[in-house]
Design an enzyme around this catalytic site. Structure first.
Site, mmCIF file in Angstrom:
data_model
loop_
_atom_site.group_PDB
_atom_site.id
_atom_site.type_symbol
_atom_site.label_atom_id
_atom_site.label_comp_id
_atom_site.label_asym_id
_atom_site.label_seq_id
_atom_site.Cartn_x
_atom_site.Cartn_y
_atom_site.Cartn_z
ATOM 1 N N GLY A 13 0.816 -1.205 0.000
ATOM 2 C CA GLY A 13 0.000 0.000 0.000
ATOM 3 C C GLY A 13 0.850 1.256 0.000
ATOM 4 N N GLY A 14 2.025 1.175 -0.602
ATOM 5 C CA GLY A 14 2.976 2.280 -0.548
ATOM 6 C C GLY A 14 2.804 3.322 -1.628
ATOM 7 N N ASP A 63 -2.786 -8.716 -5.371
ATOM 8 C CA ASP A 63 -3.903 -8.804 -4.427
ATOM 9 C C ASP A 63 -3.374 -9.528 -3.195
ATOM 10 O OD1 ASP A 63 -6.119 -9.333 -2.900
ATOM 11 O OD2 ASP A 63 -7.309 -10.212 -4.523
ATOM 12 N N ASN A 86 1.379 -2.124 5.339
ATOM 13 C CA ASN A 86 0.551 -0.926 5.441
ATOM 14 C C ASN A 86 -0.781 -1.060 4.710
ATOM 15 O OD1 ASN A 86 0.074 2.196 5.607
ATOM 16 N ND2 ASN A 86 0.043 1.712 3.419
ATOM 17 N N SER A 140 -4.321 0.658 13.859
ATOM 18 C CA SER A 140 -5.128 1.868 13.954
ATOM 19 C C SER A 140 -5.682 1.964 15.361
ATOM 20 C CB SER A 140 -6.287 1.831 12.948
ATOM 21 O OG SER A 140 -7.235 2.840 13.216
ATOM 22 N N TYR A 151 -13.796 -2.750 10.958
ATOM 23 C CA TYR A 151 -12.440 -2.240 10.721
ATOM 24 C C TYR A 151 -11.636 -2.289 12.018
ATOM 25 C CZ TYR A 151 -8.676 1.023 9.495
ATOM 26 O OH TYR A 151 -7.453 1.609 9.273
ATOM 27 N N ALA A 154 -10.729 -5.872 12.768
ATOM 28 C CA ALA A 154 -9.648 -6.341 11.905
ATOM 29 C C ALA A 154 -8.300 -5.789 12.368
ATOM 30 C CB ALA A 154 -9.917 -5.939 10.455
ATOM 31 N N LYS A 155 -8.269 -4.530 12.767
ATOM 32 C CA LYS A 155 -7.010 -3.935 13.216
ATOM 33 C C LYS A 155 -6.581 -4.498 14.574
ATOM 34 C CE LYS A 155 -5.804 -1.279 9.822
ATOM 35 N NZ LYS A 155 -4.592 -1.610 9.025
ATOM 36 N N ILE A 182 -4.847 10.999 11.142
ATOM 37 C CA ILE A 182 -3.732 11.458 10.316
ATOM 38 C C ILE A 182 -4.293 12.121 9.057
ATOM 39 C CG2 ILE A 182 -1.614 10.791 9.125
ATOM 40 C CD1 ILE A 182 -1.588 10.357 12.189
#
Length: 266
Positions: A13-14, A63, A86, A140, A151, A154-155, A182
């Site tokens: 995810g960069g 993926d 990330n 997160s 979410y 999952a985190k 952020i």
């Protein structure tokens, strides 16, 4: 800064947001960079930008929730010193439809966040062990707040994976960074009021964090400066998660503070 000269760093995810800031920080510190994500166009654009300013950087379209694709990606690597997980899908970009079943929703969130972290780390471990490398997962502060639903769940799983891999993969170090609010293109649409004000501040520092501030925490944990740190989640949120907002006005008036309200600077 050249802490990562000669080191190969892979950032999932960069190609945008926090991930791009992380990639740029490693590029500034001399790393040989590999970016991974789904969007070929965005990925090529990010890689070209970093290659122009720093060392040559490549992008791989993968993926990360598909084990076969992750395995094939890792097979192309000669070495790996740092893995930054990330990539993920946040609550603001899920595009859930009301007709989606609970299972469909869970598969989408779990796949993008937990599965991608698990599969990528598991497949990369043989290379990381060779270099006694390190892993940094991006979690997160949603893991601490029930209002973020799947979410957040999952985190929380990502943080559990961080501890489990740290125990099983040693001496490879595995840590996580847990960002608060952020400033990115995604969060900008949900950041306060139209005039830029906030009903409640996004941190004790009365501002959102910068993606570069997350990148600094990640590069620290990945470096030898953190050589005796593993299995930890570093919260980088400007103090947001320690605030008890309803109590603040009461404490201000009652004076239950660590310092006198008669301080000359008050």
């Amino acid at each position: 800064m050249t802490r990562f000269d000669g080191k190969t760093v892979l950032v999932t995810g960069g190609h945008s947001g926090i991930g791009f800031a992380i990639a740029e920080r490693f590029a500034q510190e001399g790393a040989d960079l590999i970016l991974v994500g789904r969007d070929q166009v965005k990925g090529d654009t990010a890689a070209k930008k970093l290659s122009t300013q720093y060392k040559a950087c490549r992008f791989m379209a993968v993926d990360l929730s598909c084990e076969d694709q992750v395995r094939d990606m890792v097979a192309t690597l000669d070495r790996l010193d740092v893995l930054v997980n990330n990539a993920g899908l946040g609550s603001l970009r899920t595009n859930h439809d009301e007709s989606d079943s609970p299972g469909t929703r869970w598969d989408r969130i779990r796949g993008a966040n937990q599965d991608s972290t698990y599969l990528t780390t598991a497949q990369c471990l043989p290379l990381l062990r060779t270099c006694e490398g390190s892993v940094v997962n991006i979690s997160s502060t949603s893991s601490l707040h029930g209002n973020w639903g799947l979410y957040g769940v999952a985190k929380a799983g990502v943080e559990a994976l961080t501890r489990a891999f740290a125990a099983e993969a040693a001496p490879v170090r595995v840590n996580a960074v847990s960002p608060g609010w952020i400033a990115t293109d995604v969060t900008a649409v949900a950041s306060g009021n139209d005039d830029g004000s906030w009903d409640l501040p996004p941190s004790l520092l009365n501002r959102m964090g910068a993606a570069s501030e997350i990148a600094g925490a990640v590069s620290f944990l990945a470096s030898q400066d953190a050589s005796f740190i593993t299995g930890q989640t570093l919260v980088v949120d400007g103090g947001l998660t320690l605030i008890d907002y309803p109590s603040r006005p009461l404490l201000e008036t009652r004076g239950h503070a660590l310092r006198s309200r008669k301080h000359p600077n008050d």
